[in-house]
Design a protein around this motif. Structure first.
Motif, mmCIF file in Angstrom:
data_model
loop_
_atom_site.group_PDB
_atom_site.id
_atom_site.type_symbol
_atom_site.label_atom_id
_atom_site.label_comp_id
_atom_site.label_asym_id
_atom_site.label_seq_id
_atom_site.Cartn_x
_atom_site.Cartn_y
_atom_site.Cartn_z
ATOM 1 N N SER A 152 84.666 36.479 32.326
ATOM 2 C CA SER A 152 84.153 37.661 31.639
ATOM 3 C C SER A 152 83.119 37.216 30.621
ATOM 4 N N GLY A 153 82.210 38.144 30.316
ATOM 5 C CA GLY A 153 81.174 37.850 29.348
ATOM 6 C C GLY A 153 79.991 38.765 29.539
ATOM 7 N N PRO A 154 78.961 38.591 28.730
ATOM 8 C CA PRO A 154 77.782 39.449 28.828
ATOM 9 C C PRO A 154 77.075 39.262 30.166
ATOM 10 N N ARG A 155 76.484 40.337 30.631
ATOM 11 C CA ARG A 155 75.817 40.316 31.940
ATOM 12 C C ARG A 155 74.342 39.964 31.824
ATOM 13 N N LEU A 156 73.867 39.763 30.604
ATOM 14 C CA LEU A 156 72.470 39.373 30.393
ATOM 15 C C LEU A 156 72.406 38.602 29.088
ATOM 16 N N VAL A 157 71.673 37.505 29.106
ATOM 17 C CA VAL A 157 71.495 36.701 27.892
ATOM 18 C C VAL A 157 69.997 36.499 27.684
ATOM 19 N N ARG A 158 69.552 36.572 26.449
ATOM 20 C CA ARG A 158 68.138 36.379 26.125
ATOM 21 C C ARG A 158 67.831 34.892 26.009
ATOM 22 N N PRO A 159 66.622 34.486 26.349
ATOM 23 C CA PRO A 159 66.222 33.087 26.174
ATOM 24 C C PRO A 159 66.421 32.638 24.735
ATOM 25 N N ALA A 160 66.832 31.377 24.595
ATOM 26 C CA ALA A 160 67.073 30.733 23.304
ATOM 27 C C ALA A 160 68.414 31.127 22.677
ATOM 28 N N GLU A 161 69.105 32.099 23.274
ATOM 29 C CA GLU A 161 70.407 32.496 22.734
ATOM 30 C C GLU A 161 71.531 31.655 23.354
ATOM 31 N N THR A 162 72.758 31.985 22.974
ATOM 32 C CA THR A 162 73.928 31.263 23.476
ATOM 33 C C THR A 162 74.650 32.095 24.528
ATOM 34 N N LEU A 163 74.890 31.476 25.669
ATOM 35 C CA LEU A 163 75.676 32.093 26.733
ATOM 36 C C LEU A 163 77.146 31.817 26.440
ATOM 37 N N SER A 164 77.946 32.868 26.404
ATOM 38 C CA SER A 164 79.376 32.718 26.112
ATOM 39 C C SER A 164 80.196 33.404 27.192
ATOM 40 N N LEU A 165 81.058 32.649 27.831
ATOM 41 C CA LEU A 165 81.931 33.176 28.877
ATOM 42 C C LEU A 165 83.377 32.782 28.597
ATOM 43 N N LYS B 179 80.564 27.831 26.117
ATOM 44 C CA LYS B 179 79.380 28.200 25.341
ATOM 45 C C LYS B 179 78.245 27.258 25.744
ATOM 46 N N LEU B 180 77.113 27.848 26.066
ATOM 47 C CA LEU B 180 75.924 27.088 26.449
ATOM 48 C C LEU B 180 74.790 27.549 25.536
ATOM 49 N N ASP B 181 74.315 26.633 24.711
ATOM 50 C CA ASP B 181 73.304 26.962 23.707
ATOM 51 C C ASP B 181 71.882 26.932 24.266
ATOM 52 N N SER B 182 71.000 27.621 23.551
ATOM 53 C CA SER B 182 69.548 27.515 23.808
ATOM 54 C C SER B 182 69.199 27.686 25.277
ATOM 55 N N VAL B 183 69.673 28.767 25.850
ATOM 56 C CA VAL B 183 69.477 28.960 27.292
ATOM 57 C C VAL B 183 68.028 29.306 27.618
ATOM 58 N N THR B 184 67.647 28.958 28.849
ATOM 59 C CA THR B 184 66.357 29.326 29.413
ATOM 60 C C THR B 184 66.603 29.994 30.760
ATOM 61 N N ALA B 185 65.525 30.426 31.393
ATOM 62 C CA ALA B 185 65.651 31.047 32.709
ATOM 63 C C ALA B 185 66.296 30.095 33.714
ATOM 64 N N ALA B 186 66.162 28.799 33.477
ATOM 65 C CA ALA B 186 66.758 27.814 34.379
ATOM 66 C C ALA B 186 68.278 27.804 34.336
ATOM 67 N N ASP B 187 68.857 28.485 33.350
ATOM 68 C CA ASP B 187 70.316 28.588 33.257
ATOM 69 C C ASP B 187 70.849 29.835 33.948
#
Lengths: 125, 106
Positions: free
Chosen positions: A7-20, A83-91
């Motif tokens: 579970s987690g957000p369905r969209l993350v902005r670049p440079a933000e943290t992905l949290s699942l 948690k994955l920090d500083s995400v880009t489109a490559a993530d």
């Protein structure tokens, strides 16, 4: 029957943290000898191992992601998190959680028998 | 530990015998698993410890090998076997997967 659910957000902005979060049901996350793992699959690509955690908090990470990844466990909620920090489109990927059998012993019987269904997380502005 | 699968793509017919190879960059003994993945689904375990068939997996699937070279064989391809197959080394962290072999209908 053991079940895992991401579970987690369905969209993350670049440079933000992905949290699942992965919620485990039908069994205890504190039971040995299991490691709890995160794997991702980039669109149309193969599988990439992200990292693992034992219920004691012992962790292992993919060296290519290590500087940006943190995996934690909450035994009271029977959950573990990524948690994955500083995400880009490559993530952008489908993120799976899974249970690894056998890693705490010398057995060669190590495998993922149980997986979550996966969650697609696009990284986009 | 790098894993190299071949071929990356395979076209075959129902009833064919299919063999997929996985080569490890260093000795992984028999710490190797094989998975099948269908579109939009999580991978499914087929084989572990290089040659042990997971419970419930049809006996037409078999695995062999040790050290650095492994094979997954499907003895008589069925329509439901058209999928992508991955090997995974579980000898030590960081765990790694092969690049995958997509088996398509000829």
């Amino acid at each position: 029957q053991l079940q895992l659910q991401e579970s987690g957000p369905r969209l993350v902005r670049p440079a933000e943290t992905l949290s699942l979060t992965c919620t485990v049901s039908g069994g205890s996350i504190s039971s040995s000898p299991y490691y709890w793992e995160w794997v991702r699959q980039l669109p149309g690509k193969g599988l990439e191992w992200i990292g693992a955690i034992y219920y004691t908090g012992d962790t292992y990470y993919n060296p290519s992601l290590k500087s940006r990844v943190d995996i934690s466990v909450d035994t009271s909620k029977n959950q573990f998190s990524l948690k994955l920090d500083s995400v880009t489109a490559a993530d952008t990927a489908v993120y799976y959680c899974a249970r690894l059998e056998g890693m705490t012993t010398a057995t060669t019987s190590r495998y993922y028998a149980f997986w979550g269904q996966g969650i697609l997380v696009p990284v986009s502005s | 530990i790098q894993l190299t699968q071949s071929p990356s793509f395979l076209s075959a017919s129902v009833g064919d015998r299919v063999t997929i190879t996985c080569r490890a960059g260093q000795d992984v003994s028999t710490y190797l698993a094989w998975y099948q993945q269908k579109p939009l689904k999580a991978p499914k375990l087929l084989i572990y410890a290089a040659s042990t068939l997971q419970s419930g997996v049809p006996s037409r699937f078999s695995g062999s090998g040790s050290g650095t070279e492994f094979t997954l064989t499907i003895s008589c391809l069925q329509p439901e076997d058209f999928a992508t197959y991955f090997c995974q080394q579980v000898r030590s962290y960081p765990l790694t997967f092969g690049g995958g072999t997509k088996v398509e209908i000829k």
